[in-house]
Motif scaffolding. Structure first.
Motif, mmCIF file in Angstrom:
data_model
loop_
_atom_site.group_PDB
_atom_site.id
_atom_site.type_symbol
_atom_site.label_atom_id
_atom_site.label_comp_id
_atom_site.label_asym_id
_atom_site.label_seq_id
_atom_site.Cartn_x
_atom_site.Cartn_y
_atom_site.Cartn_z
ATOM 1 N N THR A 25 0.839 -1.186 0.000
ATOM 2 C CA THR A 25 0.000 0.000 0.000
ATOM 3 C C THR A 25 0.879 1.243 0.000
ATOM 4 O O THR A 25 1.959 1.246 0.607
ATOM 5 C CB THR A 25 -0.933 0.043 1.226
ATOM 6 O OG1 THR A 25 -1.697 1.262 1.190
ATOM 7 C CG2 THR A 25 -0.148 -0.016 2.527
ATOM 8 N N ASN A 26 0.439 2.287 -0.687
ATOM 9 C CA ASN A 26 1.158 3.562 -0.633
ATOM 10 C C ASN A 26 0.416 4.565 0.246
ATOM 11 O O ASN A 26 0.711 5.759 0.217
ATOM 12 C CB ASN A 26 1.407 4.127 -2.033
ATOM 13 C CG ASN A 26 0.120 4.401 -2.780
ATOM 14 O OD1 ASN A 26 -0.973 4.264 -2.244
ATOM 15 N ND2 ASN A 26 0.243 4.792 -4.039
ATOM 16 N N GLY A 152 5.675 2.186 -1.354
ATOM 17 C CA GLY A 152 4.730 1.215 -0.826
ATOM 18 C C GLY A 152 5.266 0.505 0.391
ATOM 19 O O GLY A 152 6.468 0.468 0.636
ATOM 20 N N GLY A 153 4.366 -0.035 1.167
ATOM 21 C CA GLY A 153 4.741 -0.834 2.326
ATOM 22 C C GLY A 153 3.815 -2.025 2.449
ATOM 23 O O GLY A 153 2.637 -1.957 2.074
ATOM 24 N N GLY A 154 4.351 -3.133 2.945
ATOM 25 C CA GLY A 154 3.530 -4.328 3.113
ATOM 26 C C GLY A 154 4.390 -5.569 3.176
ATOM 27 O O GLY A 154 5.619 -5.497 3.187
ATOM 28 N N THR A 155 3.739 -6.708 3.228
ATOM 29 C CA THR A 155 4.437 -7.980 3.317
ATOM 30 C C THR A 155 4.812 -8.493 1.937
ATOM 31 O O THR A 155 3.957 -8.604 1.058
ATOM 32 C CB THR A 155 3.562 -9.031 4.024
ATOM 33 O OG1 THR A 155 3.232 -8.559 5.333
ATOM 34 C CG2 THR A 155 4.297 -10.358 4.142
ATOM 35 N N VAL A 163 8.123 -5.016 4.196
ATOM 36 C CA VAL A 163 8.995 -4.175 3.371
ATOM 37 C C VAL A 163 8.398 -2.780 3.228
ATOM 38 O O VAL A 163 7.176 -2.621 3.106
ATOM 39 C CB VAL A 163 9.170 -4.791 1.959
ATOM 40 C CG1 VAL A 163 10.022 -3.898 1.069
ATOM 41 C CG2 VAL A 163 9.768 -6.184 2.060
ATOM 42 N N VAL A 164 9.272 -1.764 3.260
ATOM 43 C CA VAL A 164 8.867 -0.423 2.851
ATOM 44 C C VAL A 164 9.800 0.010 1.726
ATOM 45 O O VAL A 164 11.001 -0.281 1.750
ATOM 46 C CB VAL A 164 8.902 0.596 4.003
ATOM 47 C CG1 VAL A 164 7.827 0.293 5.013
ATOM 48 C CG2 VAL A 164 10.266 0.649 4.662
ATOM 49 N N GLY A 165 9.239 0.670 0.733
ATOM 50 C CA GLY A 165 10.030 1.096 -0.409
ATOM 51 C C GLY A 165 9.832 2.569 -0.695
ATOM 52 O O GLY A 165 8.720 3.095 -0.545
#
Length: 202
Positions: A25-26, A152-155, A163-165
Motif C-alpha cells: 500500500t502507498n 509502498g509498504g507491506g508484506t 517491506v517499505v520502499g
C-alpha cells in the motif's frame, strides 16, 4: 485429472499479478514502522549528466548498504544511513567505468565509498517528504536534500518479510565535491534517481 480450460487458465494468470500487488500500500497511514535494513538486490542509485549537449548519459551505483529506523506515526523522527560503493559504478562500458573510477573523476582508489546520513526529515504531503542529510563523496561532505516519495509498504509475498520502499530524486553539482573534469562540456549538474526497498528486521 481434469484439464483446466484455456480461458480459465488465462484468467487465473491475469489475476495473479493483482494478487501480488495487493500486498503493498502507498497509504502512509497504513504503513508499519520499525528497524529496517536495505535490500541490496532491490536498491539502486541512477545518475545522469548532459553529455556535450548531445544526450543525457546514464549510469548507476547498484551496490548499496543502509539502515532505516522508520517511525510510522512520526516520520520526521525517522533515521536513515546509507553507504554507496562508488567503485562499483556501472555504465555498461568497461573503459568508461575505469575512467570514472580514475583520479580524473571519482578517484575510487582513494575514496571508494560515499555515505549519506539524514539530519532532518520534513513531511510535505501524504507519503511525501524532503530528507536532508550529509553526503560525503570524493572526500567532501555537504548537505543534500532528497525529494522522497513512499512507494509502498507491506508484506513481500515471496519472502514474507515486511517491506517499505521509497523513491527519491535530487540534483547536485559535482564541482562542489571536487569533481570538475570537463565541466561544463559534461554538465556540472548530476541528477540522481534513487529507488530502494528496506526489509524490517525480524
Amino acid at each position: 485429472m481434469k484439464r483446466i480450460p484455456a480461458l480459465m487458465l488465462a484468467a487465473l494468470l491475469a489475476a495473479a499479478p493483482a494478487t501480488v500487488l495487493a500486498q503493498a500500500t502507498n497509504d502512509a497511514s497504513k504503513v508499519e514502522g520499525g528497524h529496517f535494513t536495505l535490500d541490496k538486490s532491490h536498491a539502486k542509485v541512477v545518475f545522469s549528466v548532459n553529455h556535450f549537449g548531445f544526450s543525457t548519459y546514464y549510469g548507476a551505483f547498484p551496490d548499496l548498504e543502509g539502515t532505516l529506523d522508520f517511525d510510522a506515526k512520526a516520520p520526521a523522527k525517522s533515521k536513515l544511513d546509507v553507504t554507496i560503493n562508488v567503485a562499483g559504478l556501472a555504465t555498461t562500458n568497461p573503459k568508461l567505468d575505469e575512467h570514472l573510477n580514475s583520479k580524473d573523476f571519482l578517484d575510487t582508489a582513494q575514496f571508494p565509498k560515499a555515505t549519506f546520513k539524514a539530519t532532518k526529515i520534513d513531511v510535505t504531503g501524504a507519503g511525501k517528504g524532503k530528507i536532508t542529510g550529509d553526503l560525503t563523496l570524493h572526500g567532501v561532505t555537504k548537505p543534500v536534500t532528497l525529494d522522497a516519495t513512499l512507494h509502498g509498504g507491506g508484506t513481500n509475498p515471496m519472502t514474507k518479510a515486511y517491506v517499505v520502499g521509497f523513491d527519491a530524486k535530487t540534483t547536485l553539482k559535482r564541482s562542489e565535491f571536487g569533481i570538475s573534469t570537463y565541466v561544463p562540456a559534461i554538465s556540472d549538474d548530476v541528477e540522481l534517481v534513487i529507488s530502494a526497498e528496506f526489509d524490517r528486521a525480524q
